[in-house]
Motif scaffolding. Structure first.
Motif, short mmCIF file in Angstrom:
data_model
loop_
_atom_site.label_atom_id
_atom_site.label_comp_id
_atom_site.label_asym_id
_atom_site.label_seq_id
_atom_site.Cartn_x
_atom_site.Cartn_y
_atom_site.Cartn_z
N LYS A 38 0.83 -1.21 0.00
CA LYS A 38 0.00 0.00 0.00
C LYS A 38 0.86 1.26 0.00
N SER A 73 2.49 5.65 6.79
CA SER A 73 2.15 4.33 7.34
C SER A 73 2.99 3.23 6.70
N ARG A 124 0.39 -3.61 8.17
CA ARG A 124 0.23 -2.81 6.96
C ARG A 124 -0.80 -1.72 7.24
N GLY A 125 -0.43 -0.48 6.98
CA GLY A 125 -1.35 0.63 7.19
C GLY A 125 -1.21 1.32 8.53
N ARG A 172 -2.73 7.41 0.82
CA ARG A 172 -2.21 6.48 1.81
C ARG A 172 -3.20 5.34 2.03
N GLY A 173 -2.69 4.11 1.96
CA GLY A 173 -3.52 2.93 2.17
C GLY A 173 -4.07 2.33 0.89
#
Ligand SMILES: [Zn+2]
Length: 184
Positions: A38, A73, A124-125, A172-173
């Motif tokens: 991501k 992130s 993740r994130g 983001r993500g």
């Protein structure tokens, strides 16, 4: 012995999976999932590998220019393997180690989240830090606020320029449209 044995097992599993072998088995999952990694920041792509849209050589990652102190992130789950300070280069930076030889590097951060330390695991994130302009950025100061983001395999920066275009906005993500083999 043991390592070799495990490696043979892994290769056998990979071959079997790739060929779809196995009695009545459903199709094997892909070895890597397109889009599993991501984007770690929200902003505009202002640099890519070996290219600052356009220009410089020897650039090892993507630059994403966004808002000062916006959240950075983890692009993929893993444990922090390095936290550093590089006055003329990366500024505040961190490296997170993932599976299958992969790691990610995040540079020019203004600072880190409070639980950031070597060995800490991030999903993740999860937020790891904040976008800034530490180290060598151009232009200097807040106008140069951006994230420098590298995808490394066995400590070597990888080329993945097809994942984005210069001037493109990313969030983001959201999935990075690229197949990083071994990350799924
Ligand atoms: Zn950069």
């Amino acid at each position: 012995m043991r390592r070799t044995f495990l490696r043979v097992l892994m290769i056998a599993a990979l071959v079997a999976g790739g060929l779809g072998l196995g009695a009545g088995a459903a199709p094997a999952p892909a070895l890597a999932a397109y889009g599993a990694v991501k984007w770690p920041a929200t902003g505009v792509i202002t640099g890519k590998v070996d290219d600052r849209c356009p220009g410089y050589d020897n650039h090892d990652g993507y630059d994403i220019a966004g808002n000062y102190r916006s959240v950075i992130s983890a692009a993929y789950a893993g444990s922090v393997s390095y936290i550093g300070w590089d006055a003329g280069g990366y500024g505040n930076f961190a490296i997170i180690t993932h599976t299958n030889g992969w790691s990610t590097l995040y540079g020019h951060l203004d600072g880190f989240v409070s639980r950031m330390r070597v060995g800490e695991y991030f999903n993740r994130g999860d937020g790891i830090g904040y976008m800034g302009y530490t180290g060598g950025v151009s232009p200097p100061g807040i106008g140069g606020t951006h994230l420098h983001f590298e995808m490394l395999r066995y400590d070597s920066p990888q080329v993945w320029n097809s994942a984005g275009t210069c001037g493109q906005s990313v969030s983001r993500g959201n999935s990075i449209p690229f197949d990083f083999a071994g990350l799924n």
